[in-house]
Design an enzyme around this catalytic site. Structure first.
Site, PDB file in Angstrom:
ATOM      1  N   ASP A  71       0.845  -1.199   0.000  1.00 20.15           N
ATOM      2  CA  ASP A  71       0.000   0.000   0.000  1.00 20.15           C
ATOM      3  C   ASP A  71       0.881   1.250   0.000  1.00 20.15           C
ATOM      4  OD1 ASP A  71       0.836   0.160   2.706  1.00 20.15           O
ATOM      5  OD2 ASP A  71      -0.873  -1.070   3.299  1.00 20.15           O
ATOM      6  N   ASP A 100       1.379   5.239   1.268  1.00 21.28           N
ATOM      7  CA  ASP A 100       1.019   6.347   2.152  1.00 21.28           C
ATOM      8  C   ASP A 100       1.623   7.622   1.601  1.00 21.28           C
ATOM      9  OD1 ASP A 100      -0.135   4.475   3.881  1.00 21.28           O
ATOM     10  OD2 ASP A 100       1.758   4.143   4.919  1.00 21.28           O
ATOM     11  N   ASP A 132       9.616   5.444  12.874  1.00 21.99           N
ATOM     12  CA  ASP A 132      10.343   4.444  13.675  1.00 21.99           C
ATOM     13  C   ASP A 132      11.744   4.122  13.135  1.00 21.99           C
ATOM     14  OD1 ASP A 132       9.119   3.185  11.533  1.00 21.99           O
ATOM     15  OD2 ASP A 132       7.980   1.759  12.741  1.00 21.99           O
TER      16      ASP A 132
HETATM   17  P1  ATP Z   1       3.926  -2.080   5.719  1.00 16.91           P
HETATM   18  O1  ATP Z   1       4.673  -2.320   4.471  1.00 16.91           O
HETATM   19  O2  ATP Z   1       3.762  -3.292   6.524  1.00 16.91           O
HETATM   20  O3  ATP Z   1       2.656  -1.300   5.536  1.00 16.91           O
HETATM   21  P2  ATP Z   1       4.883   0.378   6.776  1.00 16.91           P
HETATM   22  O4  ATP Z   1       6.285   0.786   7.075  1.00 16.91           O
HETATM   23  O5  ATP Z   1       4.211   1.065   5.649  1.00 16.91           O
HETATM   24  O6  ATP Z   1       4.894  -1.167   6.591  1.00 16.91           O
HETATM   25  P3  ATP Z   1       2.687   1.280   8.357  1.00 16.91           P
HETATM   26  O7  ATP Z   1       2.149   0.695   9.605  1.00 16.91           O
HETATM   27  O8  ATP Z   1       1.865   1.263   7.134  1.00 16.91           O
HETATM   28  O9  ATP Z   1       4.076   0.556   8.093  1.00 16.91           O
HETATM   29  O10 ATP Z   1       3.130   2.754   8.715  1.00 16.91           O
HETATM   30  C1  ATP Z   1       3.543   3.695   7.731  1.00 16.91           C
HETATM   31  C2  ATP Z   1       4.715   4.513   8.232  1.00 16.91           C
HETATM   32  O11 ATP Z   1       4.329   5.262   9.390  1.00 16.91           O
HETATM   33  C3  ATP Z   1       5.915   3.709   8.694  1.00 16.91           C
HETATM   34  O12 ATP Z   1       6.765   3.402   7.614  1.00 16.91           O
HETATM   35  C4  ATP Z   1       6.576   4.631   9.695  1.00 16.91           C
HETATM   36  O13 ATP Z   1       7.316   5.625   9.053  1.00 16.91           O
HETATM   37  C5  ATP Z   1       5.374   5.304  10.336  1.00 16.91           C
HETATM   38  N1  ATP Z   1       4.912   4.609  11.556  1.00 16.91           N
HETATM   39  C6  ATP Z   1       3.891   3.735  11.646  1.00 16.91           C
HETATM   40  N2  ATP Z   1       3.718   3.321  12.906  1.00 16.91           N
HETATM   41  C7  ATP Z   1       4.661   3.940  13.630  1.00 16.91           C
HETATM   42  C8  ATP Z   1       5.004   3.950  15.014  1.00 16.91           C
HETATM   43  N3  ATP Z   1       4.333   3.192  15.879  1.00 16.91           N
HETATM   44  N4  ATP Z   1       6.037   4.733  15.405  1.00 16.91           N
HETATM   45  C9  ATP Z   1       6.711   5.501  14.525  1.00 16.91           C
HETATM   46  N5  ATP Z   1       6.427   5.531  13.228  1.00 16.91           N
HETATM   47  C10 ATP Z   1       5.430   4.780  12.775  1.00 16.91           C
HETATM   48 MG    MG Z   2       2.178   0.876   4.958  1.00 12.60          MG
END
Ligand code: ATP
Ligand code: MG
Length: 515
Positions: free
Chosen positions: A74, A76, A174
């Site tokens: 996905d 963002d 993170d």
């Molecule tokens: P995935 O590919 O599994 O979706 P993702 O890195 O995109 O992994 P998401 O949960 O969709 O993870 O979150 C999007 C972004 O938001 C992360 O890449 C990170 O930068 C930030 N983020 C999400 N949750 C947290 C958190 N608990 N603390 C700090 N940053 C966060």
């Molecule tokens: Mg994501």
């Protein structure tokens, strides 16, 4: 005096400004992102925001995956527009979330619909900084507009809706590899924390002081496991300072709302890396104590049935097929349901109420409060309740069964039981044929089942509750309340196993894939 008291209450004052890093703009020649992997709709969202005069980038996990040559699941988008401003620019946009307000921009309909999550740049606030912002007369009106920030006495961020500049937004993310911004127009990656370098070195590094970052949001512990698992195939490792505090930080999870832990557990198990996540949990010393239900999953991950369910879930996600939490959890808790049921049957309870009761008991013991998860619980119940009905292959029962909306999930569950020899494979084959056949063939199949049943001696064994590792594979077919006694069809009548038509026919965890 009062200020001193508040500072004491909130913890130690900020030890200077956090390191917001240095803005580096990395060109395509260095990062090598393939523009073909970038989702058109995400590009459209970025373009619309930029044309309205805002800053906008693809951000987070999508940039990480693009850099690694993976297709992001996905996309963002991060922007300096407020949620209200974002909403105003799109026809189908919805502001969601309280703890973390974002906008969902929706494209397409039904199964094909896609959501681009748009979040406003957040200010980096540890608890001392939060107090400063609130007390600072120069805090801009715009900043305060979104302000609903709160930090508890341990430094845990409760709400996170203070808008800020991009460098602060990057710093509150993170991992360094999760904190990069990609502009699809200029193809530039903006990096503040050496994410590009860490990606090259296959390092998962927490931004800032890992101990403090786990304290701010303990869910980052689970995220560390998830990314370590997801990227383990590419050779990624948690940097040692990031990994070291994990075990001690685990206790902080006690204060995280159960619903958030539940959701994070599902992300561990349902984003295509369930087996790798379990391996990481064990490797990192986190096999126990993150969340009760996850403990059960880890404990049973080596049993044939649960392992098959996890592997099948990973396979399905890898193939882009849908997966359902109800299916996986039904698999994980099946041993309990079966044991409770067998115990009741041994007391000569009626089979169906006995199964109902056993299920209730399992919900009480393992799931706890399922409020807000009514559908999940109902689906699990249905999958389980269908199992004895699969033993009934006479009369109109099978015709009604295949019409049930949850038939596919119930059947996939039966297939998995057959795969681990818990029921005879011919039973699963029969249902597969039946579900795909026309009415005339279905009648034939019912006739055949009836003939088999008549040919079979009627023996009814008293079920014994299974124990230990063998539980998941113990046959229950003979113990089932089969008035027709056709539970296990004789092996010699094994029919040829046919692949269902249309590719995505049968597979575990196929929520809503019926028909
Ligand atoms: P995935 O590919 O599994 O979706 P993702 O890195 O995109 O992994 P998401 O949960 O969709 O993870 O979150 C999007 C972004 O938001 C992360 O890449 C990170 O930068 C930030 N983020 C999400 N949750 C947290 C958190 N608990 N603390 C700090 N940053 C966060
Ligand atoms: Mg994501």
């Amino acid at each position: 005096m009062i200020k001193k008291f508040i500072t004491k209450l909130l913890g130690k004052p900020a030890s200077g400004k956090p390191d917001f890093g240095r803005r580096t703009e990395v060109p395509a020649s260095v990062h090598g992102i393939d523009p073909n992997l970038v989702d058109e709709r995400a590009v459209n969202v970025v373009r619309t925001l930029q044309q309205a005069g805002f800053e906008a980038y693809i951000v987070g996990g999508a940039v990480r995956d693009l850099l690694l040559g993976l297709r992001p699941k996905d996309f963002d988008v991060a922007t300096d527009a407020t949620p209200e401003e974002v909403k105003g620019l799109f026809r189908r946009a919805f502001i969601i979330g309280r703890r973390f307000r974002i906008v969902h921009v929706v494209y397409g309909r039904g199964r094909e619909h896609e959501v681009i999550e748009v979040s406003t740049f957040r200010a980096y606030l540890d608890n001392a900084a939060a107090e400063q912002v609130k007390g600072n007369e120069r805090t801009s009106k715009r900043q305060l507009e979104g302000m609903q920030h709160a930090v508890d006495s341990s430094g845990r961020v409760l709400r996170d809706n203070v808008w800020g500049p991009q460098d602060e937004d990057a710093t509150r993310r993170d991992f360094t590899v999760n904190a990069m911004y990609y502009d699809p127009q200029t193809q530039i990656v903006v990096d503040y924390h050496g994410g590009i370098q860490d990606a090259k070195k296959h390092t998962l590094r927490m931004i800032g002081d890992p101990v403090a970052r786990y304290r701010e949001d303990p869910v980052r512990i689970i995220r560390a496991v998830r990314f370590a698992a997801k990227l383990s195939q590419l050779g990624f490792k948690l940097e040692s300072k990031t990994a070291k505090p994990l075990v001690e930080a685990k206790a902080l999870l006690a204060d995280v709302p159960q619903s958030r832990l539940f959701d994070e557990m599902l992300k561990l198990l349902q984003t295509g890396h369930a087996l790798a996540s379990i391996a990481q949990l064990k490797h990192l010393g986190l096999a126990k104590g993150i969340y009760p239900l996850l403990d059960v999953v880890v404990e049973r991950a080596d049993s044939a049935f649960v392992k098959a369910a996890l592997a099948d879930t990973d396979r399905r996600v890898g193939e882009g097929k849908p997966v359902a939490p109800s299916f996986l959890l039904a698999c994980v808790l099946w041993a309990d349901v079966r044991d409770g049921w067998a115990q009741r049957l041994a007391r000569k309870d009626h089979p169906f109420p006995a199964l109902q009761e056993a299920i209730d008991e399992v919900f009480d013991a393992r799931i706890g409060d399922v409020s807000g998860r009514g559908k999940l619980a109902a689906d699990m119940r249905e999958i389980w309740m269908m199992q004895p009905r699969f033993e009934k292959r006479v009369g109109s029962t099978p015709f009604g069964m295949v019409e049930q909306p949850r038939f596919r999930a119930g059947f996939d569950f039966l297939r998995l039981r057959a795969d681990v020899q818990e029921v005879d494979v011919t039973l699963a084959d029969w249902w597969q044929e039946f579900s795909l056949a026309d009415d005339a063939t279905r009648e034939d199949l019912v006739q055949q089942a009836r003939a088999e049943q008549l040919a079979k001696p009627r023996v009814r064994r008293v079920p014994k509750p299974a124990t230990g590792e063998s539980r998941a594979a113990a046959p229950v077919a003979d113990t089932l309340p089969s008035s027709d006694g056709d539970a296990a069809a004789p092996k010699k009548r094994r029919r040829r196993r046919r692949k269902p038509g249309g590719g995505d026919g049968v597979g575990a965890a196929s929520e809503g894939a019926a028909g």
